[in-house]
Design an enzyme around this catalytic site. Structure first.
Site, PDB file in Angstrom:
ATOM      1  CB  ILE A  65      81.222 -28.021 -44.848  1.00  0.00           C
ATOM      2  CG1 ILE A  65      82.698 -28.324 -44.533  1.00  0.00           C
ATOM      3  CG2 ILE A  65      80.391 -27.912 -43.563  1.00  0.00           C
ATOM      4  CD1 ILE A  65      83.496 -27.106 -44.134  1.00  0.00           C
ATOM      5  CB  CYS A  66      76.099 -29.698 -46.684  1.00  0.00           C
ATOM      6  SG  CYS A  66      75.775 -31.456 -46.491  1.00  0.00           S
ATOM      7  NE  ARG A  67      70.005 -30.256 -42.268  1.00  0.00           N
ATOM      8  CZ  ARG A  67      69.461 -31.248 -41.563  1.00  0.00           C
ATOM      9  NH1 ARG A  67      69.497 -31.255 -40.258  1.00  0.00           N
ATOM     10  NH2 ARG A  67      68.875 -32.250 -42.188  1.00  0.00           N
ATOM     11  CG  MET A  93      77.885 -27.057 -40.830  1.00  0.00           C
ATOM     12  SD  MET A  93      79.546 -26.688 -40.202  1.00  0.00           S
ATOM     13  CE  MET A  93      79.213 -25.296 -39.107  1.00  0.00           C
TER      14      MET A  93
END
Length: 101
Positions: A65-67, A93
């Site tokens: 997961i990242c932005r 996210m």
């Protein structure tokens, strides 16, 4: 380059709500995760993935997961090349509507 598996934020949320035990890894920077992470995710910054390879188990699948899902995608390609089972949360996210802590 082999395609990487993905999961949508909605699919991930359903799995978590169903009580599935998942290996989530958030690769964002400290100040980004301070604003909220998916509960249960482990924080390993993207730049620190190579020195943390001993954390990963080739028998487990990890969801990254990242932005926006760009950095986590890079991490997925890197780890998949080394024989790890990975999945990228598409949209990152920015698309996550579930709870954070």
């Amino acid at each position: 380059m082999e395609e990487i598996q993905t999961i949508t934020p909605e699919e991930l949320q359903k799995k978590l709500e169903a009580g599935e035990k998942l290996e989530l890894v958030d690769v964002r920077e400290d100040e980004e995760v301070a604003a909220g992470m998916i509960p249960g995710a482990k924080h390993i910054r993207m730049g620190e993935i190579p020195v943390n390879l001993d954390y990963f188990d080739k028998d487990k699948e990890y969801i990254f997961i990242c932005r926006s899902s760009a950095r986590s995608g890079n991490v997925c390609y890197y780890l998949q090349d080394q024989g790890y089972k990975v999945r990228n949360m598409v949209g990152g996210m920015m698309k996550w509507t579930g709870e954070t802590k």
